[in-house]
Enzyme design. Structure first.
Site, PDB file in Angstrom:
ATOM      1  N   ASP A   1      32.977  23.411 -16.849  1.00 12.21           N
ATOM      2  CA  ASP A   1      32.410  22.980 -15.576  1.00 12.21           C
ATOM      3  C   ASP A   1      31.059  23.672 -15.374  1.00 12.21           C
ATOM      4  OD1 ASP A   1      32.218  21.785 -13.094  1.00 12.21           O
ATOM      5  OD2 ASP A   1      33.816  22.961 -12.163  1.00 12.21           O
TER       6      ASP A   1
ATOM      7  N   ASP B   1      32.312  16.451  -7.976  1.00 15.43           N
ATOM      8  CA  ASP B   1      32.878  16.893  -6.706  1.00 15.43           C
ATOM      9  C   ASP B   1      32.732  15.832  -5.626  1.00 15.43           C
ATOM     10  OD1 ASP B   1      33.467  19.202  -8.034  1.00 15.43           O
ATOM     11  OD2 ASP B   1      31.782  20.331  -7.239  1.00 15.43           O
TER      12      ASP B   1
END
Length: 924
Positions: free
Chosen positions: A525, A601
């Site tokens: 990530d 996100d």
């Protein structure tokens, strides 16, 4: 001074993390517009139709598969080297770079496969004005003055390069740094030492050698170095691709209406929808599609890139060519303008002619998704963060207690010790191997987070080794670059270096990553890279990588290079025996060779659910076949209805993972009440019978590059009504999916493609003719999914705790007959579901057919022994019951038991009992 620096970082971090959390959408002011990006503004200001570039026609050298020449900028005399290469599989490449340069330019070679095969070209005419060459059924015209490339597929002009004259190639030039003058020395002597500013750049001179945004000055030590060119897609109304953007599937017109689409990997959480802002990934690949032709264009450049799209009125240079060829000025056209801050012009044209041909051609250049291990196609459960081992144990038990299958449990950032990757919190996770063993006993796996920012702590072995060996990216002063991310002060590894990548790979070894097992996989990530303390939340462009390259040159492939190293680490730790599974947030062209991707996100919002479909489709056609979105939305709290509908959509998308922020309410599937709880469980369970189909499609994807999740037009390329679709898609060629994406909706419109097709509801078996839109019922318990007539889908009907427990479970064949009621076929791929032995022939590829009331199984390829057997055959669309059903297997002949439903025209054949890996025949 150091205290002041830390204070500034803390303030910036507070602003980034809190202001964005308080607003309903991202603060666009934190991210550049084209007008705030000097090179974008310079290129966008070019007046079309006045290109200064011309081909020096006498300079050409012609070879068997290529030709090379010189392009000259008539305004300054700068010479550029031009190469054109014909490639196998109906593709072509051209490259433009400086002929004589004071500094080499970066080329993103790592994005391409190791060997790209070339093909023969034939020059059929050459004079002082143009060169005409052919390859296959294609013709290419190189026009000399101004420089332009026209590419014909047969007699149809499909792509023209620099037809609008927007090409711009900013050459490297020295920057004079004169000594201070003696008192009384003439000032104009200093001015004469400065490089002259060309007249066309005069208005932009303040951004040529440095640029400031949000208080940070980009030093631009090598000056302006951008490149750009226009490409016109002639005969096309629709273009797609260039992910990643939170936007609709067909690309919108940007010229005159908005900023161009921006390709610059950025950490933009709670991202805005329906705009061209950059987010996590950048794949500079565009597909143009019409009823008659599909073509692709890859702009291979890893620097920040902007792409304008415009539906042309077709009154420019291209229209005159079209008039000559077609005699028609009304041919549609999509114009695009590609602009990158540095690098070279390196362009691939993929000439189809069909959509699947373009997918194959792109895969031959940038690679394919390796067949994933079966478990990775199941359901994944994630949260930031499961608190400790007891939490993990309870969540795992919750699935069993509620009879819900799942395959992978994920641990986010806070499983680590003080946010140091490759470590475990000793109090929360004191026995990680026992924790993983508890999961693997049920066939399940675990994924942990490993990000690129390394905590600057001299007691942390990763940081100490990286520092001692000089493995960090450097700042413009040539010191280790230091930014701020989750651990606080962080260093960022220089993954451009093969040595750093090899070192990183070694850290995944079981004796290096203490507490890891072969059932632990990795999530990379924040690898854009995300840097909280910098403008635009990423690394400054004037940071330095190995070889003297600036970060501006390689930014969009930083995450790609990290995942490349992680993938190799997973291969090494098992001695090459086990297929890796890696998830990455940042992607570039070629990332599909190493891992899966998700859309980042997102928000628990109906609009984010809706946009997830076109986002995944865009990724799919750009090579990232293994993609998905966080089910439920990462931020905020979904309503039970939204959560359910998102599960229903995710169950029919390639990567199926629920994930949520630590400040959201817990939302494991069994925490919802009543009908929502039941329907969510059913949606997850609906995934598992179709794993044989998903697995087969990913095998075919490795061979062909065609994604498992496809736009409808990929299967029905002439149906124009499908070209603008954002809410329907096809899994393989056999399942039409129209998820419910709107709140409080119990009916949806479904377009059934194919005027000669028929479609069957996979639950009720209700029949729908193709070529029409129908309002269908979609109550909370319903996922509108339809099997195409003429297809055979292999399923496994037994729901286990995980996919690993189903390896030898029996199969069911669902045969949906075509409109005539006489024909269907399908395939099934089987191997050991985990290793690379399939590449040595240790697999089975089976073809199932229904022809003239005979069902048959034939081995197409491979050798593999399986204990799985055929439990049931369901035939949908059979007009009448057969008098008898006879199985012929080897030398035996057996009459089978069946049941026929006259109302549904449904025949069920029970327990043929044959091994699924054998050849057999059943006659009706």
């Amino acid at each position: 001074m150091a205290t002041y620096k830390w204070y500034i970082w803390i303030i910036q971090l507070f602003i980034i993390l809190n202001i964005q959390a308080l607003v309903n959408c991202v603060d666009r002011g934190n991210f550049k517009t084209c007008d705030q990006s000097g090179f974008c503004k310079r290129h966008r200001s070019i007046t079309p139709g006045h290109s200064p570039y011309y081909l020096e026609m006498s300079s050409f050298k012609i070879y068997e598969t290529s030709l090379e020449g010189i392009i000259v900028n008539s305004q300054n005399g700068i010479q550029l080297k031009f190469d054109l290469i014909v490639l196998k599989d109906n593709s072509m490449r051209f490259k433009i770079k400086e002929l004589n340069t004071i500094r080499h330019r970066f080329e993103a070679r790592e994005a391409l496969v190791d060997r790209i095969e070339e093909s023969k070209l034939e020059v059929i005419s050459q004079d002082s004005e143009k060169i005409i060459l052919t390859f296959g059924s294609n013709k290419v015209i190189l026009n000399g003055s101004p420089f332009r490339i026209d590419i014909f597929s047969g007699d149809q002009l499909v792509i023209s390069a620099n037809a609008r004259g927007l090409m711009k190639f900013e050459h490297y030039r020295p920057k004079s740094n004169p000594k201070p003058t003696e008192e009384g020395e003439e000032q104009n002597e200093i001015q004469q030492q400065q490089p002259p500013v060309p007249p066309e750049e005069e208005q932009f001179k303040d951004t040529l050698w440095e640029e400031t945004f949000k208080g940070h000055t980009d030093s631009k030590p090598y000056g302006p170095s951008s490149v750009g060119m226009d490409f016109s897609f002639v005969g096309f109304k629709h273009v797609y691709g260039i992910p990643e953007h939170a936007d609709v599937f067909p690309l919108r017109t940007t010229k005159g209406t908005s900023d161009p689409y921006r390709l610059y990997n950025l950490d933009v959480f709670e991202y805005d929808l329906n705009n061209p802002m950059a987010i996590y990934g950048s794949i500079p690949f565009m597909v143009a599609h019409s009823e008659t032709q599909t073509v692709g264009l890859l702009w291979l450049n890893a620097a920040e890139t902007w792409v304008d799209v415009e539906a042309s009125s077709n009154q420019g240079v291209v229209s005159s060519i079209v008039d000559f060829v077609k005699g028609n000025t009304q041919i549609p056209q999509q114009d695009s303008h590609w602009i990158s801050e540095s690098g070279i012009i390196d362009v691939f044209f993929l000439l189809g002619p069909g959509p699947k041909d373009v997918m194959f051609q792109y895969a031959k250049l940038t690679g394919v998704t390796p067949l994933p291990p079966l478990f990775s196609l199941g359901y994944h459960q994630c949260r930031w963060n499961y608190r400790d081992q007891d939490d993990v144990r309870n969540v795992d038990a919750g699935f069993d207690e509620n009879d819900i299958p799942y395959d992978v449990l994920w641990l986010d950032l806070d499983h680590t010790h003080d946010r140091k990757y490759f470590t475990w919190d000793p109090y929360k996770f004191p026995d990680p191997i026992a924790m993983q063993t508890n999961l693997t006993a049920k066939g399940r796996k675990m994924v942990t987070l490993v990000d690129p920012h390394i905590k600057r702590d001299n007691n942390y072995y990763i940081h100490k080794e990286a520092t001692d060996r000089g493995f960090y990216v450097k700042n413009k002063e040539n010191q280790d670059y230091e930014g701020w991310c989750w651990p606080g002060a962080s260093g960022y590894l220089d993954f451009l270096s093969p040595e750093v990548r090899d070192w990183w790979s070694s850290k995944y070894a079981l004796d290096q990553y203490q507490g890891s097992t072969l059932s632990l996989y990795t999530w990379n990530d924040m690898n854009e890279p995300s840097v909280f303390s910098e403008p635009e939340v990423t690394m400054p462009k004037d940071c330095k990588h190995v070889g003297g390259w600036e970060h501006r040159d390689i930014h969009n492939m930083y995450g790609f290079l990290m995942v490349m190293a992680t993938y190799k680490g997973h291969l090494m730790r098992s001695g090459g025996a086990q297929r890796p599974f890696i998830l990455s947030r940042s992607v570039f062209a070629g990332s599909q060779r190493y891992g899966a991707v998700w859309t980042g996100d997102n928000i628990a919002d109906w609009n984010h659910l809706q946009i997830s479909v076109p986002m995944i489709l865009s990724l799919s056609i750009a090579g990232m076949s293994f993609s998905g979105a966080d089910v439920g939305g990462f931020f905020r709290n979904p309503t039970p209805e939204l959560m359910l509908r998102w599960y229903q959509a995710g169950a029919y998308q390639p990567f199926f993972r629920a994930h949520s922020h630590h400040e959201t309410k817990r939302r494991e599937p069994w925490l919802f009440e009543g009908e929502y709880r039941t329907a969510i469980r059913d949606a997850i369970r609906a995934r598992y019978p179709l794993l044989p189909l998903w697995y087969t499609l990913f095998y075919e994807n490795e061979r062909t590059g065609v994604p498992p999740m496809r736009p409808v037009w990929m299967e029905f390329p002439t149906e124009t009504i499908t070209f603008d679709m954002n809410d329907e898609y096809i899994i393989g060629s056999c399942l039409l999916v129209r998820p419910v994406l709107e709140e409080s909706v119990v009916n949806v419109n479904v377009y059934f493609p194919g005027t000669n097709e028929v479609w069957y509801d996979i639950i009720t078996h209700e029949k729908y003719d193709g070529g029409q839109s129908v309002s269908v019922s979609a109550p909370l318990s319903k996922i509108p999914v339809y099997q195409r007539g003429g297809t055979i889908i292999p399923k496994k009907g037994r729901i286990r705790r995980s996919s690993s427990l189903t390896y030898n479970d029996p199969y069911t064949l669902v045969i949906a007959l075509d409109k005539s009621g006489t024909h269907a076929n399908g395939t099934l791929y089987i191997d050991d579901f985990n290793s690379f032995k399939y590449r040595e022939g240790n697999f089975l590829l089976l073809k199932f057919s229904f022809e003239k009331n005979i069902i048959s199984s034939k081995i197409l390829e491979g050798k593999f022994k399986t204990s799985a057997w055929l439990e049931k055959i369901i035939i949908v669309g059979l007009e009448k019951a057969p008098k008898s059903i006879i199985l012929f297997n080897k030398n035996s002949k057996t009459e089978l038991i069946s049941k026929y439903d006259e109302n549904q025209h449904l025949l069920t054949i029970r327990k043929p009992g044959v091994n699924i890996g054998e050849e057999w025949k059943i006659t009706l």
